[in-house]
Motif scaffolding. Structure first.
Motif, short mmCIF file in Angstrom:
data_model
loop_
_atom_site.label_atom_id
_atom_site.label_comp_id
_atom_site.label_asym_id
_atom_site.label_seq_id
_atom_site.Cartn_x
_atom_site.Cartn_y
_atom_site.Cartn_z
N ASP A 414 0.89 -1.17 0.00
CA ASP A 414 0.00 0.00 0.00
C ASP A 414 0.92 1.21 0.00
OD1 ASP A 414 -1.70 2.10 0.58
OD2 ASP A 414 -2.37 1.31 2.51
N TRP A 416 1.89 5.08 -0.23
CA TRP A 416 1.44 6.48 -0.10
C TRP A 416 2.46 7.41 -0.74
CZ3 TRP A 416 3.65 10.93 1.50
CH2 TRP A 416 2.81 12.05 1.55
N TRP A 417 1.97 8.30 -1.59
CA TRP A 417 2.82 9.34 -2.18
C TRP A 417 1.92 10.32 -2.91
CZ3 TRP A 417 4.07 9.23 -7.73
CH2 TRP A 417 3.45 8.19 -8.43
N GLN A 418 2.50 11.32 -3.54
CA GLN A 418 1.74 12.40 -4.18
C GLN A 418 2.42 12.82 -5.48
OE1 GLN A 418 2.38 15.22 -0.86
NE2 GLN A 418 0.19 15.06 -0.49
N THR A 501 2.15 17.82 3.73
CA THR A 501 1.58 16.98 2.68
C THR A 501 0.12 17.29 2.37
OG1 THR A 501 0.81 15.34 4.29
CG2 THR A 501 3.05 15.05 3.42
N LEU A 515 -2.90 6.37 7.04
CA LEU A 515 -3.32 7.61 6.39
C LEU A 515 -4.82 7.84 6.63
CD1 LEU A 515 -1.22 9.28 4.87
CD2 LEU A 515 -0.58 6.88 4.93
N ARG A 529 -7.41 13.66 -7.67
CA ARG A 529 -7.54 14.87 -6.86
C ARG A 529 -8.40 15.91 -7.54
NH1 ARG A 529 -1.49 16.08 -4.87
NH2 ARG A 529 -2.26 18.21 -4.70
C1 7RM Z 1 -0.01 8.88 -6.16
C2 7RM Z 1 -1.15 9.86 -6.07
C3 7RM Z 1 -2.10 12.35 -3.67
C4 7RM Z 1 -3.05 12.15 -2.54
C5 7RM Z 1 -2.36 12.08 -1.20
C6 7RM Z 1 -3.34 11.24 -0.41
C7 7RM Z 1 -3.88 10.26 -1.42
C8 7RM Z 1 -2.34 8.51 -2.37
C9 7RM Z 1 -2.44 6.95 -0.85
C10 7RM Z 1 -3.23 8.05 -0.43
C11 7RM Z 1 -3.76 6.93 1.52
C12 7RM Z 1 -2.36 5.80 0.01
N1 7RM Z 1 -0.85 11.17 -6.26
N2 7RM Z 1 -3.16 8.99 -1.40
N3 7RM Z 1 -1.91 7.28 -2.05
N4 7RM Z 1 -3.89 8.04 0.74
N5 7RM Z 1 -3.04 5.85 1.18
N6 7RM Z 1 -1.65 4.71 -0.31
O1 7RM Z 1 -2.25 9.45 -5.85
O2 7RM Z 1 -1.19 13.61 -6.22
O3 7RM Z 1 -2.87 12.25 -7.31
O4 7RM Z 1 -2.77 12.27 -4.93
O5 7RM Z 1 -3.72 10.90 -2.69
O6 7RM Z 1 -4.38 12.04 0.06
O7 7RM Z 1 -2.17 13.37 -0.67
S1 7RM Z 1 -1.93 12.37 -6.23
#
Ligand code: 7RM
Length: 651
Positions: A414, A416-418, A501, A515, A529
């Motif tokens: 799992d 998590w990143w952005q 973040t 998260l 998003r």
């Molecule tokens: C890769 C991507 C980022 C936002 C981020 C979180 C949410 C993404 C997870 C997650 C919980 C995860 N980029 N988010 N991955 N929340 N667990 N594994 O999605 O820029 O489009 O979005 O997505 O809120 O801030 S993104």
């Protein structure tokens, strides 16, 4: 996330250690890597950059850090396309599949690294012949076809930063992004396929191009052809196949400075205007190459499938740059998960014997709802690792994924990143980490994260707070295109020297991260998003709307859905027809992902005395909770009336 969901997470006690067999063969299985990387994170990353990438010239300084501006591998020269393609064709990988493409109507193509090398060079030559030079921005608005990847790599090859715009975005969204980047060229297709329908990319582009004076050239790939015709403007529009037919077969990669811009990618923030996230070459390539190798345990034998669209950062980092830099074989799929039937993904896994699958919780929840009979129809025994990204994965979906797709034997990462972080930040390492359903576990080696309260103090275990990253990392965004103030304001002002973040999180007694969703006005619909203000602007753009407030509401499949509270102008009737008109209007203005799930008409909106809309109360109303504190409201009666009205509408 709702309080009940958080409580459920707190009670999650199941653990899944890696199997001995997986551990033994894993690319990284030494748990001391975390401490070793933490001891000197700059040295750790420098060593990775040196080992994993080919540099034309070495760097002098691994990191220059003047918060919030980082420069990594300063003075080094390399080319991202060279690292993804050229270096592999000198080896046995020349005839290894780089891309296995599955088009929606069933057409397929396999491109070896050798093929990719040839096609990328031809297209790069074509771009050059049209006057595209190093530093010029090129917008890419394409379906999920190999040419989308070829176009990105060709841009990287000649040093022209690309700005990929998701093919599901509207003409207006496309025009905004082209104009912000001042792109010189647009690469598109006549159309794409989705659920048996044609996505009219060139027609959308034509609408956008009426308002994009910076565009000098348009290149159109013929994906649909046949009877489907598109308008080609003389002197401006060119067919891809005409240009590449006569283009020189060789086009050497441009030596880029480590800190030269590789690409821009627009993402939503808490205000209406999308932000152009900047990624540079050396640090980004180091981050995505290492994370792809360790998190997905990529091996030469793997058939790796990331189901994201290249229009999102997941596609950039984990379809294109990360896997190709590792010389991997990647599946690229054009269509939807339920067309022609709900077993499409599993048919593809079986057909190509995919070994690694990286997808989003929203898809997993849809699969759960459709039922296990669909995966059961197929042989999924080739799978050895599963990934999740885009939003929090609920433990129930995690368990279903584990059992019904992974056959109980595949580790789940799992991640998590952005868009801003460029690469995976918090994740299990599949040969090391004991996973817990619903937790992204720990920061990747060389990454340091913390959870803070409003005062900037670390919170205790099991307490929620703001997730921050406490030291620079190679693939971090270098800023927002054309808006340095907003960059500082959004990410670096809440807590000094630390990257904010926008997510909430908590750590459990084992230090695992959980998260909890966004803490700003960003909503996450099916892992995509959206900013509430963006949707509000689209609504008030309609003549019937006086005022609008948009919130994210819990949605069983999509994670979050869009609810809009709307005040109608005098002379318009607030009825179902108008609700549908407004939903359609938003979809047309932004794209189908932004279409509101609910439109709630209201006479007034709950506001503070200073005039701020109290979204928290709107969320309480839309999710049927008792109203929280209303003492700061200018007129508490407004919200009570709204609640009663909403509960009436729901029945
Ligand atoms: C890769 C991507 C980022 C936002 C981020 C979180 C949410 C993404 C997870 C997650 C919980 C995860 N980029 N988010 N991955 N929340 N667990 N594994 O999605 O820029 O489009 O979005 O997505 O809120 O801030 S993104």
């Amino acid at each position: 996330m709702q309080p009940t969901a958080i409580d459920a997470l707190l009670q999650e006690t199941r653990t899944f250690p890696p199997s001995e067999a997986f551990r033994q063969q894993a690319n990284i299985n030494d748990p001391t890597i975390y401490e070793r990387a933490a001891q000197d994170f700059v040295a750790f990353w420098a060593q990775q950059a040196e080992q994993l990438l080919e540099w034309f010239e070495p760097w002098q300084t691994p990191l220059e850090w003047q918060p919030p501006y980082a420069k990594w591998f300063v003075g080094g020269k390399l080319n991202a396309c060279h690292n993804c393609v050229d270096r592999h064709v000198r080896t046995w990988r020349r005839n290894k599949a780089a891309l296995i493409w599955e088009g929606e109507p069933g057409d397929t193509r396999v491109l070896t690294y050798g093929d990719l090398h040839r096609e990328v060079q031809q297209f790069a030559s074509a771009l050059k012949s049209l006057g595209v030079r190093k530093g010029d921005r090129v917008c890419i608005y394409m379906p999920m076809i190999p040419e989308a990847v070829i176009a990105m790599l060709a841009c990287a090859r000649i040093g022209a930063p690309h700005s990929v715009v998701f093919g599901g975005f509207s003409a207006e969204a496309l025009a905004d992004r082209i104009n912000d980047a001042q792109a010189k060229a647009l690469v598109t297709a006549d159309g794409g396929w989705r659920r048996g329908n044609i996505v009219p990319l060139k027609r959308n582009a034509d609408d956008a191009l009426r308002h994009t004076p910076s565009i000098e050239t348009v290149i159109v790939y013929q994906r649909i052809g046949g009877d489907y015709t598109v308008n080609m403007q003389d002197g401006r529009d060119h067919w891809w196949h005409d240009l590449t037919r006569d283009a020189p077969l060789t086009c050497p990669p441009e030596p880029m400075d480590s800190e030269d811009l590789l690409y821009l990618l627009y993402t939503s923030g808490s205000t209406g205007k999308p932000k152009g996230i900047m990624h540079t070459t050396g640090g980004y390539m180091t981050g995505v190459t290492l994370t792809a190798k360790w998190v997905f345990d990529l091996k030469d034998e793997d058939i790796y499938w990331c189901t994201a669209d290249v229009g999102w950062v997941t596609g950039h980092s984990y379809i294109v740059y990360g896997p190709l830099s590792n010389g991997a074989t990647c599946i690229l799929y054009e269509g939807a998960p339920d067309y022609p039937d709900r077993d499409r993904f599993w048919a593809i896994v079986e057909k190509y014997r995919a070994t690694i699958l990286y997808t989003a919780p929203t898809a997993i929840r849809a699969f759960m709802k459709w039922g296990e009979q669909y995966p059961q129809k197929h042989d999924l025994s080739s799978l050895r690792l599963l990934g999740s990204v885009g939003e929090p994965i609920n433990p129930e979906a995690w368990m279903w994924y584990h059992e019904h797709i992974g056959g109980g034997r595949c580790p789940i990462v799992d991640t998590w990143w952005q868009t801003e972080t460029g690469a995976i930040m918090i994740t299990p390492l599949p040969g090391i980490t004991t996973t817990k359903p619903g937790s992204a576990t720990r920061p990747f080696p060389g990454i340091a994260a913390a959870i803070l309260n409003d005062q900037g103090q670390p919170v205790d275990a099991n307490h929620g707070g703001y997730l921050v990253i406490t030291q620079p990392w190679p693939s971090m965004t270098r800023g927002l295109w054309g808006d340095p103030e907003r960059f500082v304001q959004t990410y670096w002002s809440k807590f000094e020297g630390r990257y904010f973040t926008g997510d909430g999180a908590r750590q459990d007694d084992d230090g695992y991260f959980w998260l909890l969703g966004r803490v700003d006005d960003v909503i996450n619909v099916s892992g995509h998003r959206l900013s509430t203000m963006e949707v509000e602007s689209a609504l008030v753009d309609h003549p019937a709307v006086a005022e609008a407030a948009v919130i994210g509401i819990h949605h069983e499949i999509k994670g979050q859905g869009v609810a809009a509270f709307v005040i109608v102008k005098e002379g318009y009737t607030a009825d179902e027809a108008l609700q549908n008109t407004l939903k359609q209007h938003v979809a047309q203005k932004i794209g189908a992902i932004a279409r509101p799930d609910q439109i709630i008409f209201t006479a007034e909106l709950p506001k503070t005395r200073s005039g701020k809309i109290m979204r928290r109360l709107l969320r309480d109303i839309a999710e049927g909770r008792a109203l929280g504190d209303t003492t700061t409201l200018a007129d508490p009666a407004v919200v009570q009336a709204l609640k009663e009205k909403y509960e009436g509408q729901e029945e």
